[in-house]
Design a protein around this motif. Structure first.
Motif, PDB file in Angstrom:
ATOM      1  N   LEU A  74      17.278  14.718  33.151  1.00 42.19           N
ATOM      2  CA  LEU A  74      18.437  15.549  33.441  1.00 42.19           C
ATOM      3  C   LEU A  74      19.598  15.337  32.474  1.00 42.19           C
ATOM      4  O   LEU A  74      20.683  15.872  32.690  1.00 42.19           O
ATOM      5  CB  LEU A  74      18.928  15.269  34.875  1.00 42.19           C
ATOM      6  N   ARG A  75      19.376  14.579  31.415  1.00 38.55           N
ATOM      7  CA  ARG A  75      20.496  14.159  30.574  1.00 38.55           C
ATOM      8  C   ARG A  75      21.225  15.320  29.888  1.00 38.55           C
ATOM      9  O   ARG A  75      22.391  15.196  29.541  1.00 38.55           O
ATOM     10  CB  ARG A  75      20.010  13.179  29.505  1.00 38.55           C
ATOM     11  N   ASP A  76      20.555  16.440  29.680  1.00 38.18           N
ATOM     12  CA  ASP A  76      21.190  17.567  28.996  1.00 38.18           C
ATOM     13  C   ASP A  76      21.885  18.527  29.957  1.00 38.18           C
ATOM     14  O   ASP A  76      22.472  19.520  29.519  1.00 38.18           O
ATOM     15  CB  ASP A  76      20.151  18.334  28.163  1.00 38.18           C
ATOM     16  N   ASP A  77      21.805  18.252  31.259  1.00 38.18           N
ATOM     17  CA  ASP A  77      22.470  19.111  32.238  1.00 38.18           C
ATOM     18  C   ASP A  77      23.989  18.914  32.147  1.00 38.18           C
ATOM     19  O   ASP A  77      24.483  17.789  32.232  1.00 38.18           O
ATOM     20  CB  ASP A  77      21.972  18.757  33.641  1.00 38.18           C
ATOM     21  N   PRO A  78      24.784  19.977  31.988  1.00 35.81           N
ATOM     22  CA  PRO A  78      26.242  19.835  31.864  1.00 35.81           C
ATOM     23  C   PRO A  78      26.887  19.131  33.058  1.00 35.81           C
ATOM     24  O   PRO A  78      27.864  18.395  32.904  1.00 35.81           O
ATOM     25  CB  PRO A  78      26.727  21.284  31.749  1.00 35.81           C
ATOM     26  N   HIS A  79      26.346  19.359  34.257  1.00 32.60           N
ATOM     27  CA  HIS A  79      26.913  18.706  35.440  1.00 32.60           C
ATOM     28  C   HIS A  79      26.721  17.195  35.375  1.00 32.60           C
ATOM     29  O   HIS A  79      27.613  16.424  35.740  1.00 32.60           O
ATOM     30  CB  HIS A  79      26.264  19.260  36.716  1.00 32.60           C
ATOM     31  N   VAL A  80      25.565  16.766  34.898  1.00 29.68           N
ATOM     32  CA  VAL A  80      25.297  15.329  34.761  1.00 29.68           C
ATOM     33  C   VAL A  80      26.207  14.735  33.690  1.00 29.68           C
ATOM     34  O   VAL A  80      26.758  13.638  33.858  1.00 29.68           O
ATOM     35  CB  VAL A  80      23.812  15.090  34.426  1.00 29.68           C
ATOM     36  N   GLN A  81      26.375  15.453  32.598  1.00 30.73           N
ATOM     37  CA  GLN A  81      27.244  14.967  31.528  1.00 30.73           C
ATOM     38  C   GLN A  81      28.690  14.834  32.012  1.00 30.73           C
ATOM     39  O   GLN A  81      29.365  13.844  31.724  1.00 30.73           O
ATOM     40  CB  GLN A  81      27.163  15.917  30.326  1.00 30.73           C
ATOM     41  N   SER A  82      29.150  15.820  32.748  1.00 28.31           N
ATOM     42  CA  SER A  82      30.520  15.770  33.282  1.00 28.31           C
ATOM     43  C   SER A  82      30.684  14.625  34.265  1.00 28.31           C
ATOM     44  O   SER A  82      31.704  13.910  34.266  1.00 28.31           O
ATOM     45  CB  SER A  82      30.849  17.111  33.957  1.00 28.31           C
ATOM     46  N   PHE A  83      29.665  14.417  35.104  1.00 25.11           N
ATOM     47  CA  PHE A  83      29.705  13.324  36.076  1.00 25.11           C
ATOM     48  C   PHE A  83      29.799  11.973  35.373  1.00 25.11           C
ATOM     49  O   PHE A  83      30.599  11.099  35.755  1.00 25.11           O
ATOM     50  CB  PHE A  83      28.448  13.386  36.953  1.00 25.11           C
ATOM     51  N   ILE A 122      24.258   5.252  38.052  1.00 23.29           N
ATOM     52  CA  ILE A 122      23.709   6.561  37.652  1.00 23.29           C
ATOM     53  C   ILE A 122      24.499   7.130  36.481  1.00 23.29           C
ATOM     54  O   ILE A 122      23.935   7.668  35.519  1.00 23.29           O
ATOM     55  CB  ILE A 122      23.745   7.523  38.852  1.00 23.29           C
ATOM     56  N   ALA A 123      25.829   7.018  36.536  1.00 26.16           N
ATOM     57  CA  ALA A 123      26.657   7.527  35.441  1.00 26.16           C
ATOM     58  C   ALA A 123      26.346   6.802  34.134  1.00 26.16           C
ATOM     59  O   ALA A 123      26.286   7.422  33.058  1.00 26.16           O
ATOM     60  CB  ALA A 123      28.134   7.365  35.800  1.00 26.16           C
ATOM     61  N   LEU A 124      26.146   5.486  34.217  1.00 27.90           N
ATOM     62  CA  LEU A 124      25.855   4.710  33.010  1.00 27.90           C
ATOM     63  C   LEU A 124      24.473   5.076  32.449  1.00 27.90           C
ATOM     64  O   LEU A 124      24.294   5.196  31.224  1.00 27.90           O
ATOM     65  CB  LEU A 124      25.928   3.210  33.316  1.00 27.90           C
ATOM     66  N   LEU A 125      23.507   5.268  33.339  1.00 33.25           N
ATOM     67  CA  LEU A 125      22.181   5.702  32.874  1.00 33.25           C
ATOM     68  C   LEU A 125      22.274   7.059  32.172  1.00 33.25           C
ATOM     69  O   LEU A 125      21.641   7.282  31.137  1.00 33.25           O
ATOM     70  CB  LEU A 125      21.211   5.782  34.053  1.00 33.25           C
ATOM     71  N   ALA A 126      23.049   7.957  32.745  1.00 33.81           N
ATOM     72  CA  ALA A 126      23.208   9.273  32.136  1.00 33.81           C
ATOM     73  C   ALA A 126      23.911   9.176  30.784  1.00 33.81           C
ATOM     74  O   ALA A 126      23.534   9.840  29.814  1.00 33.81           O
ATOM     75  CB  ALA A 126      23.992  10.186  33.084  1.00 33.81           C
ATOM     76  N   HIS A 127      24.938   8.337  30.710  1.00 32.69           N
ATOM     77  CA  HIS A 127      25.664   8.144  29.449  1.00 32.69           C
ATOM     78  C   HIS A 127      24.725   7.597  28.371  1.00 32.69           C
ATOM     79  O   HIS A 127      24.713   8.095  27.234  1.00 32.69           O
ATOM     80  CB  HIS A 127      26.827   7.179  29.683  1.00 32.69           C
ATOM     81  N   ASP A 128      23.938   6.592  28.732  1.00 36.96           N
ATOM     82  CA  ASP A 128      23.013   6.003  27.761  1.00 36.96           C
ATOM     83  C   ASP A 128      21.953   7.013  27.325  1.00 36.96           C
ATOM     84  O   ASP A 128      21.569   7.068  26.149  1.00 36.96           O
ATOM     85  CB  ASP A 128      22.344   4.768  28.369  1.00 36.96           C
ATOM     86  N   ALA A 129      21.470   7.803  28.287  1.00 42.07           N
ATOM     87  CA  ALA A 129      20.454   8.807  27.952  1.00 42.07           C
ATOM     88  C   ALA A 129      21.012   9.849  26.988  1.00 42.07           C
ATOM     89  O   ALA A 129      20.342  10.286  26.049  1.00 42.07           O
ATOM     90  CB  ALA A 129      19.951   9.488  29.225  1.00 42.07           C
ATOM     91  N   GLN A 130      22.269  10.256  27.209  1.00 38.54           N
ATOM     92  CA  GLN A 130      22.899  11.234  26.323  1.00 38.54           C
ATOM     93  C   GLN A 130      23.118  10.659  24.927  1.00 38.54           C
ATOM     94  O   GLN A 130      22.929  11.338  23.916  1.00 38.54           O
ATOM     95  CB  GLN A 130      24.223  11.705  26.929  1.00 38.54           C
ATOM     96  N   GLN A 131      23.520   9.393  24.861  1.00 37.62           N
ATOM     97  CA  GLN A 131      23.717   8.751  23.563  1.00 37.62           C
ATOM     98  C   GLN A 131      22.405   8.614  22.823  1.00 37.62           C
ATOM     99  O   GLN A 131      22.330   8.734  21.598  1.00 37.62           O
ATOM    100  CB  GLN A 131      24.366   7.366  23.753  1.00 37.62           C
TER     101      GLN A 131
END
Length: 519
Positions: A428-437, A509-518
């Motif tokens: 889900l890393r490319d989902d804008p809602h996840v990125q905003s979260f 969850i936010a940190l996992l998403a941040h790392d996935a986006q990076q």
């Protein structure tokens, strides 16, 4: 590598020329040998004409010096046969009003095409016509040779990949071009896709049985140097003249040998072949069923097999291939675009896929001496059409644990069930809602100048270890009091209480998403 090229018309082709047809030609002997090449046309009446020939000539005669002497007639044919003449053309007339039986029988015994002309015409017209055609074809062949050599040399100078060279050869040949090793395993192909697939569909059989029959348009040239052969290039179904086909194949072989010498490692073509196939499988751009002939021709067993897709982080393809060979496991190895290495195992249906995957992972770690190497796997597939999804699943698992394996308690072979929430976040890393979260939850740390360097790694380890303070302090080589101070700073900046499960889970969850986006 040198090429002795003498482009020629065949006897059959000469007989279709308008000037020859005007003489009403009839083949009276040697009809099964009309595809012999005609190197030159020679008019000769002497009985010992053979001593004046060097082979490949079409000899024209009226037989005026042979009439009435059957022994001379027979010897005339035998002399042509010994000189390896292409054919003999006899103009019927005063000397021989009908085809002479002695000459016809002798020609049939020798396998020498014998043609009689029922209507006389000047032989000079025929020699002029054939000689001019031969000269034009010879110069056209030389021009083609230089054109191919120049084009391939230009590609090599420009450091073009192997595929570009083969594509150029296929354009000139107008037929599928196959590059193989000595075991007939296909390393690369070029040409119209449907035609290539037709060739590969039954490659093992036709490569061994028909591959050497140039009469069917199969033209081969060996690849090698310093007395050692290591492959061959095959023009499959070439429709032009055999000498031109041999020239094209040899010019291509020269260029490929040079390309390989300049390319370095001797196994690079094998790696490129596997990489092309696995990349196409992972991408899904080409349907899996269309890639099956390529996989089979590349030497991968595909009938009634269990396929195990693996992705190895930081794996050297050459080393992984050696480990596979050491264990006797059939498979393909290729580096993917992100630096990870894909491995596709092909096992017999009665073999234990999970045990063999684990054995491979254990041996890999032992051989490489790298305990941090991650071997990610998808569930085994028994249908070839399911292999692309399996490779993508293994790649997803490898991505989900990338850069965090030291803080995670992982098995030797990591599967989807082992990555849990981390795997979902990667999807889900490319989902804008996840990125905003993620930005909103971590804003207090991300906006600080030194926070990323000092506090994010501590938070990452603390949450990955299940909020184990002792383990986190140990991994960061700090004392417990120092760790407590850093955790207090993290909580203050984020405005959360990490002892509260829900708040800690939200930050995790936010940190996992941040790392996935990076990543």
């Amino acid at each position: 590598m040198t090429t002795a090229l003498e482009p020629a018309l065949s006897v059959r082709q000469v007989l279709t020329l308008d000037r020859v047809l005007a003489g009403e030609p009839e083949v009276v002997a040697g009809a099964g040998h009309l595809d012999r090449p005609v190197r030159w046309v020679h008019v000769a009446e002497a009985a010992d004409v053979g001593v004046m020939l060097s082979g490949g000539e079409m000899v024209l005669t009226t037989g005026v010096l042979l009439a009435g002497d059957e022994e001379k007639q027979a010897e005339y044919i035998r002399s042509l046969h010994r000189a390896e003449a292409a054919a003999v053309v006899l103009g019927l007339g005063r000397a021989f009003p009908t085809p002479p039986d002695v000459m016809r029988r002798a020609a049939e015994r020798c396998g020498l095409p014998m043609v009689v002309l029922h209507r006389p015409f000047p032989f000079a017209e025929l020699t002029e016509e054939v000689q001019s055609r031969l000269v034009r074809r010879k110069f056209a062949a030389v021009s083609l040779s230089e054109s191919v050599r120049t084009a391939l040399t230009g590609l090599i100078t420009a450091c073009a990949p192997l595929q570009r060279l083969l594509d150029e050869v296929a354009v000139h040949a107008g037929c599928p071009v196959i590059l193989t090793n000595l075991a007939h395993r296909v390393l690369a192909t070029a040409g119209e896709r449907s035609a290539v697939d037709d060739v590969l569909r039954d490659w093992e059989r036709i490569a061994r049985q028909a591959g050497g029959n140039e009469g069917d348009g199969w033209v081969r040239a060996e690849l090698g140097g310093h007395g050692e052969r290591w492959g061959r290039i095959v023009l499959c179904g070439y429709r032009g003249d055999s000498p031109i086909g041999r020239l094209l194949a040899e010019r291509a072989a020269e260029a490929l040998v040079l390309h390989r010498m300049l390319g370095g490692a001797a196994h690079s073509w094998e790696e490129q072949s596997a990489q092309s196939l696995l990349t196409d499988l992972v991408s899904g751009v080409v349907p899996a069923r269309q890639l099956l002939p390529r996989a089979r021709a590349a030497g991968l067993p595909v009938n009634r097999r269990t396929f195990v897709p693996l992705v190895v982080s930081d794996g050297d393809p050459a080393h992984l291939d050696r480990v596979l060979r050491m264990l006797g496991l059939p498979g393909l190895v290729a580096e993917l675009a992100d630096g990870a290495t894909a491995v596709l195992l092909s096992l017999a249906r009665d073999q234990d896929a999970e045990a063999l995957s684990g054995h491979f992972a254990a041996r890999l770690r032992t051989e490489s001496g790298a305990g941090g190497t991650i071997v990610a796997a998808a569930d085994p597939r028994t249908a070839w059409e399911d292999v692309p999804a399996g490779l993508r699943e293994a790649q997803h698992v490898a991505d989900a644990v990338a850069d965090h394996s030291a803080a995670l308690d992982l098995p030797a072979v990591v599967r989807l069930k082992d990555v849990h929430l981390r795997g979902l976040i990667r999807l889900l890393r490319d989902d804008p809602h996840v990125q905003s979260f993620a930005e909103r939850e971590l804003d207090g740390l991300l906006c600080g100048r030194d926070a990323e360097r000092d506090l994010l790694p501590v938070l990452r380890t603390y949450l990955a270890t299940g909020r184990n303070k002792s383990r986190t302090a140990q991994l960061h080589h700090v004392s417990r009091p120092a760790l407590y101070r850093r955790l207090e700073a993290i909580q203050a900046r984020l405005g959360v209480d990490l002892d509260d499960f829900e708040q800690a889970a939200s930050v995790h969850i936010a940190l996992l998403a941040h790392d996935a986006q990076q990543g």
